[in-house]
Design a protein around this motif. Structure first.
Motif, PDB file in Angstrom:
ATOM      1  N   UNK A   1      70.882 112.050 101.195  1.00 33.25           N
ATOM      2  CA  UNK A   1      70.075 111.703 102.228  1.00 33.25           C
ATOM      3  C   UNK A   1      69.382 110.443 101.722  1.00 33.25           C
TER       4      UNK A   1
ATOM      5  N   UNK B   1      61.659 115.239  94.015  1.00 35.90           N
ATOM      6  CA  UNK B   1      62.920 115.408  94.706  1.00 35.90           C
ATOM      7  C   UNK B   1      63.826 114.159  94.601  1.00 35.90           C
ATOM      8  N   UNK B   2      65.022 114.402  94.193  1.00 38.30           N
ATOM      9  CA  UNK B   2      65.933 113.527  94.056  1.00 38.30           C
ATOM     10  C   UNK B   2      66.161 112.568  95.552  1.00 38.30           C
ATOM     11  N   UNK B   3      66.258 111.241  95.419  1.00 38.77           N
ATOM     12  CA  UNK B   3      66.613 110.689  96.622  1.00 38.77           C
ATOM     13  C   UNK B   3      67.842 110.549  97.144  1.00 38.77           C
ATOM     14  N   UNK B   4      68.611 111.087  96.142  1.00 42.04           N
ATOM     15  CA  UNK B   4      70.235 111.263  96.332  1.00 42.04           C
ATOM     16  C   UNK B   4      70.654 112.467  96.927  1.00 42.04           C
ATOM     17  N   UNK B   5      70.344 113.509  96.302  1.00 46.08           N
ATOM     18  CA  UNK B   5      70.696 114.981  96.491  1.00 46.08           C
ATOM     19  C   UNK B   5      69.512 115.746  96.965  1.00 46.08           C
ATOM     20  N   UNK B   6      69.580 116.401  98.145  1.00 46.52           N
ATOM     21  CA  UNK B   6      68.337 117.129  98.603  1.00 46.52           C
ATOM     22  C   UNK B   6      68.231 118.346  97.937  1.00 46.52           C
TER      23      UNK B   6
ATOM     24  N   UNK C   1      61.445 111.104  94.302  1.00 44.42           N
ATOM     25  CA  UNK C   1      60.045 110.634  95.082  1.00 44.42           C
ATOM     26  C   UNK C   1      58.953 111.047  94.243  1.00 44.42           C
TER      27      UNK C   1
ATOM     28  N   UNK D   1      76.141 120.674  97.797  1.00 39.77           N
ATOM     29  CA  UNK D   1      76.241 121.206  98.978  1.00 39.77           C
ATOM     30  C   UNK D   1      76.272 122.863  99.021  1.00 39.77           C
TER      31      UNK D   1
ATOM     32  N   UNK E   1      76.087 115.403  87.790  1.00 44.60           N
ATOM     33  CA  UNK E   1      75.746 116.057  89.151  1.00 44.60           C
ATOM     34  C   UNK E   1      75.651 114.862  90.202  1.00 44.60           C
ATOM     35  N   UNK E   2      75.821 113.427  89.814  1.00 48.60           N
ATOM     36  CA  UNK E   2      75.548 112.442  90.784  1.00 48.60           C
ATOM     37  C   UNK E   2      74.071 112.097  90.993  1.00 48.60           C
TER      38      UNK E   2
ATOM     39  N   UNK F   1      62.925 111.451 103.667  1.00 43.89           N
ATOM     40  CA  UNK F   1      62.089 112.277 103.031  1.00 43.89           C
ATOM     41  C   UNK F   1      60.815 112.261 103.657  1.00 43.89           C
TER      42      UNK F   1
END
Lengths: 441, 196
Positions: free
Chosen positions: B17, A324-329, A319, A132, A306-307, B22
């Motif tokens: 998200x 890029x993580x699909x959990x954290x942007x 992806x 965040x 980090x989750x 995405x």
């Protein structure tokens, strides 16, 4: 789930500065003392330049850092790595089996990445990620980022092995992270008496380097055949069958190591380091001179903390564009730790895959940071395994993006008659030279 | 344990998200960089090889890269891993590779070489090869590969393959190579390896 409470706290140790909501909740739930907020000072304050932080200086992280700088010098890149040197897992089986005098040919340093590309290298332990606030917390303080790349490699899940604790690898080495563990396994093999039993325990897929255990079986068998011919090597494989280059490895075992090597189905379920016993789920018990138990694997600790891992707390879903993580942007994950959308076979968890992924990631992070369209993935895996002291075999894959998923467009292995064995041994050595040079210059 | 972690996951969900978020603007098809960066694990960054058996691809002509890849793909040129890899790419990909590597700076190497052989090779190159292998093998024109600074072991293996017939020599090359002795060919290779 492998992280017990103690390990969890240990993972967070030093993460005193930032209490992200998730961590605070987890810690409160765990009944541990609350972390004190705000004590980690910010280091290397971010200037006006955009910054990407890369965690992990291995096959994926070094390449991502370097290619980011090659593609866009206006982006500041900070590479955070706990060790001063990196030791390659690929080819470490040669060292273990006594075919390399030392680990020099496997070891790289980071200084030229700084000199040649202006990458800022920070040797510190990352203890937490605050997605965040876009901050990384390290043993030396916290740092801000615009985008973060996590290339954490693997850690082990040992809950399924009775008797396995933090001290077990000091007696039964996994040698699945190169360095002191490789040295220990080599030392044990050299110290053992002729006539002893060596056990290699292979975990269920997916794990780092699918052909690795089988190559190790070949090279250790070769060592025993030469130096300790009355000894036995038993491979306990938790998988229903050999998971990589099956025809080639089976042929090597049958033609070269029949008197030494035995492949047995079975998962290591119990270890007793005092009695020197390894037990498999087929109820077989082995009294071992040397036990190389390779536990099941998951993404490196920091990814779990980090989750970034999926609901099984194992791998990091990303992806197939910029990883890029699909959990954290704004957080990207590379290499062994990833779970990628694939159509058919997945990208193997190999060093070359990590190298290739890192370049795709760098290209598309630069595009995203410059508001340009991203480019479809094209990637390669090329991997050599030794079947004897003088012969190697290879497997290759080409990957393309089809409907948002990674698809293998071609894959093949060496000819079964080992007719290319000697030349591929030499090609393998050039592979190592080039891939490590690329990571360190 | 499971419970605690999944709760954490849920809380972290505040920052999370969904995959759908995405959704991207359309991606461009693989660029020359996207295709060619992947080759560097074996051929070195930007095609400058440090491995003794891997050729440098940097500054090779587009035609020679495309030609080599097509021959690997069809099996006309014998190989170990290259033919297998080439099958995963299209001719458009080969052109992208040619586009990329032809634009990279010539990669000079430092090799321990026999000076007498280098000298002998220089004269042989001038007399026999210089009409196609321009600028001492540094200039890759049309389908002529850049020979200069390639690693000696790589050059030796390729010459062995030419001589055994595993790799087919272009006619003009065969005319020049056949009259030369093994020692003379070795000197030629030393020369090319020495050129910076």
């Amino acid at each position: 789930m492998t992280l017990d409470r103690r390990n969890f706290i240990k993972l967070l140790g030093g993460a005193s500065g930032l209490a992200i909501a998730g961590q605070a909740a987890a810690q409160a739930k765990a009944g541990s003392a609350a972390v004190s907020a705000g004590s980690a000072a910010e280091i290397m304050p971010k200037g006006s330049a955009r910054r990407v932080i890369v965690i992990g200086g291995g096959y994926g992280g070094t390449i991502a850092a370097k290619y980011l700088r090659m593609l866009d010098k206006s982006i500041e890149v900070v590479l955070i790595e706990r060790n001063k040197e990196f030791v390659s897992c690929p080819f470490s089986n040669f060292y273990i089996a006594g075919l390399m005098p030392d680990m020099k040919a496997l070891t790289i340093k980071y200084d030229k990445l700084t000199a040649n590309h202006g990458i800022k290298v920070l040797h510190a332990e990352v203890t937490a990620i605050d997605a965040a606030a876009k901050m990384v917390v390290t043993s030396q303080g916290r740092l801000a980022y615009d985008r973060l790349i996590v290339s954490p490699g693997i850690d082990f899940m040992t809950d399924g092995i009775e008797g396995y604790d933090a001290k077990t690898p000091e007696i039964f080495p996994h040698a699945w992270k190169a360095g002191p563990q490789s040295a220990l396994l080599r030392k044990q093999l050299q110290a053992m008496k002729d006539g002893g039993t060596v056990v290699i325990g292979v975990p269920l897929m997916p794990f780092r380097c699918p052909p690795g255990p089988y190559e190790r079986a070949c090279l250790i068998s070769s060592y025993l055949k030469k130096h300790k011919p009355k000894s036995k090597l038993i491979m306990l494989d938790a998988n229903p069958d050999v998971v990589s280059k099956k025809g080639l490895f089976t042929k090597a075992w049958n033609s070269y190591y029949k008197d030494i090597f035995q492949y047995v189905g079975g998962q290591v379920t119990k270890v007793d380091t005092k009695a020197r016993i390894v037990v498999a789920d087929n109820f077989d018990e082995y009294e071992v001179a040397v036990a190389n138990v390779i536990p099941p694997q998951r993404a490196g600790n920091i990814a779990v903390v980090a989750g970034l891992t999926d609901d099984k707390k194992r791998w990091c879903p990303v992806d197939a564009i910029s990883f890029e993580s699909t959990i954290l942007k704004d957080i990207h994950v590379l290499g062994d730790a990833t779970l990628l959308p694939s159509d058919g076979g997945a990208m193997p968890k190999s060093g070359y895959s990590a190298n290739s992924q890192a370049k795709v990631c760098a290209i598309n992070i630069v595009a995203l940071m410059n508001d340009k369209p991203t480019t479809e993935l094209s990637a390669i895996n090329a991997c050599y395994s030794a079947v004897s002291e003088t012969e190697s075999v290879s497997v290759s894959h080409v990957f393309k993006l089809v409907n948002g998923k990674i698809k293998i467009t071609a894959t093949a292995v060496s000819p079964i008659d080992f007719s290319l064995g000697k030349i591929e041994k030499a090609y393998g050595e050039s592979w190592l030279k080039n891939v490590l040079t690329e990571m360190s210059t | 344990m499971k419970q605690r972690w999944s709760r954490w996951g849920l809380t972290a969900g505040a920052l999370a998200i969904s995959a759908a978020a995405f959704a991207q603007t359309p991606q461009t098809p693989p660029t020359p960089e996207m295709i060619s960066f992947a080759c560097a694990g074996c051929h070195g960054t930007n095609g400058g090889s440090a491995g003794l058996l891997m050729p440098s691809l940097a500054s090779q002509s587009k035609v020679s890269i495309v030609d080599a890849m097509k021959k690997f793909q069809s099996g006309e040129r014998a190989s170990s891993i290259m033919g297998r890899l080439a099958k995963g790419f299209t001719e458009t990909d080969f052109e992208a590779m040619g586009e990329f590597f032809s634009k990279q700076k010539f990669h000079a190497t430092n090799q321990k070489l026999d000076k007498a052989l280098v000298k002998k090779g220089a004269a042989l190159q001038e007399a026999n090869c210089s009409r196609c292998h321009l600028d001492d093998g540094k200039d890759g024109k049309d389908d002529t590969p850049v020979m200069a600074s390639q690693w000696l072991p790589y050059l030796q293996i390729q010459m062995d393959m030419y001589l055994s017939g595993e790799r087919k020599m272009p006619e003009k090359m065969a005319e020049k190579v056949k009259p030369l002795s093994k020692a003379e060919l070795e000197a030629l290779l030393h020369f090319y390896a020495s050129v910076k």
